[in-house]
Design a protein around this motif. Structure first.
Motif, PDB file in Angstrom:
ATOM      1  N   ASP A 123      22.745  37.166  53.698  1.00 50.81           N
ATOM      2  CA  ASP A 123      23.713  38.235  53.934  1.00 50.81           C
ATOM      3  C   ASP A 123      24.659  38.440  52.758  1.00 50.81           C
ATOM      4  N   LEU A 124      24.959  37.372  52.036  1.00 49.48           N
ATOM      5  CA  LEU A 124      26.010  37.428  51.020  1.00 49.48           C
ATOM      6  C   LEU A 124      25.508  37.636  49.602  1.00 49.48           C
ATOM      7  N   CYS A 125      24.398  36.999  49.257  1.00 45.16           N
ATOM      8  CA  CYS A 125      24.082  36.803  47.844  1.00 45.16           C
ATOM      9  C   CYS A 125      23.269  37.937  47.236  1.00 45.16           C
ATOM     10  N   SER A 126      23.528  38.188  45.967  1.00 43.42           N
ATOM     11  CA  SER A 126      22.712  39.140  45.218  1.00 43.42           C
ATOM     12  C   SER A 126      21.429  38.486  44.727  1.00 43.42           C
ATOM     13  N   ARG A 127      21.451  37.166  44.582  1.00 44.51           N
ATOM     14  CA  ARG A 127      20.255  36.415  44.178  1.00 44.51           C
ATOM     15  C   ARG A 127      20.358  35.006  44.741  1.00 44.51           C
ATOM     16  N   VAL A 128      19.228  34.464  45.176  1.00 46.14           N
ATOM     17  CA  VAL A 128      19.207  33.148  45.805  1.00 46.14           C
ATOM     18  C   VAL A 128      18.175  32.267  45.113  1.00 46.14           C
ATOM     19  N   GLY A 129      18.599  31.060  44.752  1.00 49.11           N
ATOM     20  CA  GLY A 129      17.679  30.056  44.261  1.00 49.11           C
ATOM     21  C   GLY A 129      17.424  29.025  45.343  1.00 49.11           C
ATOM     22  N   ILE A 130      16.168  28.645  45.532  1.00 46.04           N
ATOM     23  CA  ILE A 130      15.808  27.622  46.518  1.00 46.04           C
ATOM     24  C   ILE A 130      15.540  26.324  45.779  1.00 46.04           C
ATOM     25  N   ILE A 131      16.262  25.280  46.158  1.00 46.78           N
ATOM     26  CA  ILE A 131      16.170  23.990  45.487  1.00 46.78           C
ATOM     27  C   ILE A 131      15.649  22.942  46.460  1.00 46.78           C
ATOM     28  N   ALA A 132      14.803  22.052  45.967  1.00 48.34           N
ATOM     29  CA  ALA A 132      14.284  20.936  46.766  1.00 48.34           C
ATOM     30  C   ALA A 132      13.969  19.785  45.833  1.00 48.34           C
TER      31      ALA A 132
ATOM     32  N   GLU B   8      35.409  38.285  57.743  1.00 47.73           N
ATOM     33  CA  GLU B   8      36.489  38.580  56.792  1.00 47.73           C
ATOM     34  C   GLU B   8      36.236  37.892  55.456  1.00 47.73           C
ATOM     35  N   VAL B   9      35.820  36.632  55.509  1.00 44.00           N
ATOM     36  CA  VAL B   9      35.555  35.889  54.272  1.00 44.00           C
ATOM     37  C   VAL B   9      34.368  36.483  53.529  1.00 44.00           C
ATOM     38  N   ARG B  10      33.347  36.916  54.258  1.00 45.41           N
ATOM     39  CA  ARG B  10      32.221  37.593  53.609  1.00 45.41           C
ATOM     40  C   ARG B  10      32.705  38.801  52.808  1.00 45.41           C
ATOM     41  N   ASP B  11      33.619  39.589  53.406  1.00 47.73           N
ATOM     42  CA  ASP B  11      34.147  40.768  52.709  1.00 47.73           C
ATOM     43  C   ASP B  11      34.956  40.363  51.475  1.00 47.73           C
ATOM     44  N   ILE B  12      35.725  39.288  51.587  1.00 51.53           N
ATOM     45  CA  ILE B  12      36.535  38.828  50.454  1.00 51.53           C
ATOM     46  C   ILE B  12      35.642  38.375  49.304  1.00 51.53           C
ATOM     47  N   LEU B  13      34.596  37.624  49.616  1.00 59.57           N
ATOM     48  CA  LEU B  13      33.707  37.125  48.577  1.00 59.57           C
ATOM     49  C   LEU B  13      32.955  38.273  47.903  1.00 59.57           C
ATOM     50  N   THR B  14      32.514  39.237  48.701  1.00 57.25           N
ATOM     51  CA  THR B  14      31.801  40.386  48.141  1.00 57.25           C
ATOM     52  C   THR B  14      32.713  41.196  47.230  1.00 57.25           C
ATOM     53  N   ALA B  15      33.942  41.447  47.669  1.00 60.08           N
ATOM     54  CA  ALA B  15      34.887  42.214  46.862  1.00 60.08           C
ATOM     55  C   ALA B  15      35.239  41.486  45.569  1.00 60.08           C
ATOM     56  N   TYR B  16      35.300  40.178  45.645  1.00 66.31           N
ATOM     57  CA  TYR B  16      35.600  39.362  44.463  1.00 66.31           C
ATOM     58  C   TYR B  16      34.551  39.581  43.378  1.00 66.31           C
ATOM     59  N   CYS B  17      33.283  39.592  43.761  1.00 67.19           N
ATOM     60  CA  CYS B  17      32.225  39.802  42.781  1.00 67.19           C
ATOM     61  C   CYS B  17      32.141  41.263  42.342  1.00 67.19           C
ATOM     62  N   GLU B  18      32.424  42.184  43.246  1.00 66.22           N
ATOM     63  CA  GLU B  18      32.416  43.598  42.876  1.00 66.22           C
ATOM     64  C   GLU B  18      33.484  43.906  41.839  1.00 66.22           C
ATOM     65  N   ALA B  19      34.516  43.079  41.762  1.00 67.32           N
ATOM     66  CA  ALA B  19      35.568  43.240  40.757  1.00 67.32           C
ATOM     67  C   ALA B  19      35.166  42.660  39.400  1.00 67.32           C
ATOM     68  N   GLY B  20      33.926  42.154  39.289  1.00 71.13           N
ATOM     69  CA  GLY B  20      33.422  41.652  38.018  1.00 71.13           C
ATOM     70  C   GLY B  20      33.435  40.152  37.871  1.00 71.13           C
ATOM     71  N   ASN B  21      33.846  39.441  38.916  1.00 73.14           N
ATOM     72  CA  ASN B  21      33.874  37.978  38.864  1.00 73.14           C
ATOM     73  C   ASN B  21      32.532  37.407  39.323  1.00 73.14           C
ATOM     74  N   THR B  22      32.394  36.098  39.200  1.00 75.70           N
ATOM     75  CA  THR B  22      31.130  35.427  39.515  1.00 75.70           C
ATOM     76  C   THR B  22      31.369  34.368  40.583  1.00 75.70           C
ATOM     77  N   LEU B  23      30.444  34.281  41.521  1.00 74.13           N
ATOM     78  CA  LEU B  23      30.561  33.285  42.576  1.00 74.13           C
ATOM     79  C   LEU B  23      29.263  32.505  42.690  1.00 74.13           C
ATOM     80  N   PHE B  24      29.387  31.195  42.678  1.00 77.00           N
ATOM     81  CA  PHE B  24      28.253  30.283  42.876  1.00 77.00           C
ATOM     82  C   PHE B  24      28.443  29.642  44.243  1.00 77.00           C
ATOM     83  N   LEU B  25      27.559  29.967  45.148  1.00 74.62           N
ATOM     84  CA  LEU B  25      27.682  29.539  46.528  1.00 74.62           C
ATOM     85  C   LEU B  25      26.550  28.577  46.865  1.00 74.62           C
ATOM     86  N   SER B  26      26.906  27.431  47.408  1.00 71.93           N
ATOM     87  CA  SER B  26      25.906  26.452  47.826  1.00 71.93           C
ATOM     88  C   SER B  26      25.879  26.389  49.346  1.00 71.93           C
ATOM     89  N   THR B  27      24.685  26.440  49.925  1.00 71.79           N
ATOM     90  CA  THR B  27      24.588  26.420  51.380  1.00 71.79           C
ATOM     91  C   THR B  27      23.218  25.923  51.823  1.00 71.79           C
TER      92      THR B  27
END
Length: 243
Positions: free
Chosen positions: A197-206, A170-189
């Motif tokens: 599964d979620l991101c349109s682009r992923v940066g790998i940090i080390a 459910e949360v995956r759907d909410i986050l996806t819909a949020y960005c489809e509405a033109g908003n921006t999400l920065f997700l750290s994991t």
């Protein structure tokens, strides 16, 4: 202008470089994931971008605001959910979200509480003390406070932690819909499946450095796991884990 931009962002703690020349550009409408093992610099990045920590050097812009010069302006403009953040134990979810509404000057806060408690399925516990809630219920309340003032940019550290599989979907759907509405999400994991599964682009940090960026949809069947292992080595890839 990008929603988020950093140039040579550095944060030092004595001899330790938590961030080491980090360059990021996140366009408006992106669901961007920052993936890395524990201690890689993900949380420090979010804290600097949201005005909670001052960098040692470098430039940073969030919604065309400098969070170093104007940290309160940034925090008013965005939604923030740090990892392991809970609502105050002495308040009910309703009281806590009403408090958030007061702080953020939300005129129709009661209607938004109804909306988000329904979306995140915690209407039945709105008047239960937070100390009596499960970890998953507290996470849902904290997700509601992120979105309740309808920000155009949200920062979330580990959005699916403590949620059961149905609520994760459910949360995956909410986050996806949020960005489809033109908003921006920065997700750290540090969970590859979440980023993939979620991101349109992923940066790998080390070690405080952006090692590479990838479009998860364009990767082969081994996906981010192979990319992570190739860039950081097998042991680091194992540390990243899966939810």
């Amino acid at each position: 202008m990008p929603a988020v931009e950093t140039q040579q962002l550095t944060k030092e703690y004595g001899a330790v470089h938590a961030l080491d020349g980090l360059d990021l550009t996140i366009e408006r409408g992106e669901l961007y994931g920052l993936l890395g093992p524990n201690g890689s610099g993900k949380t420090t990045t979010i804290e600097i971008l949201t005005g909670q920590r001052v960098p040692t050097s470098g430039e940073v812009s969030v919604l065309d605001i400098d969070p170093v010069e104007n940290p309160l302006d940034v925090r008013r403009a965005v939604g923030i959910l740090p990892e392991r953040e809970d609502p105050p134990s002495f308040l009910t979810p309703r009281e806590y979200l009403q408090f958030v509404g007061d702080v953020r000057d939300i005129a129709d806060v009661d209607a938004r509480i109804e909306e988000w408690s329904t979306k995140l399925e915690f209407r039945g516990i709105l008047d239960t003390l937070s100390t009596d809630l499960s970890e998953g219920e507290r996470q849902r309340v904290m997700l509601a406070q992120v979105f309740i003032h309808e920000p155009e940019l949200v920062f979330i550290d580990e959005p699916l932690v403590n949620l059961d599989p149905l609520m994760q979907a459910e949360v995956r759907d909410i986050l996806t819909a949020y960005c489809e509405a033109g908003n921006t999400l920065f997700l750290s994991t540090h969970f590859m499946e979440v980023a993939e599964d979620l991101c349109s682009r992923v940066g790998i940090i080390a070690d405080g450095k952006l090692v590479t960026e990838r479009d998860p949809q364009s990767l082969d069947e081994d996906g981010l796991l192979e990319t992570f292992a190739t860039e950081l080595g097998g042991e680091s890839a194992v540390e990243a884990g899966r939810p």
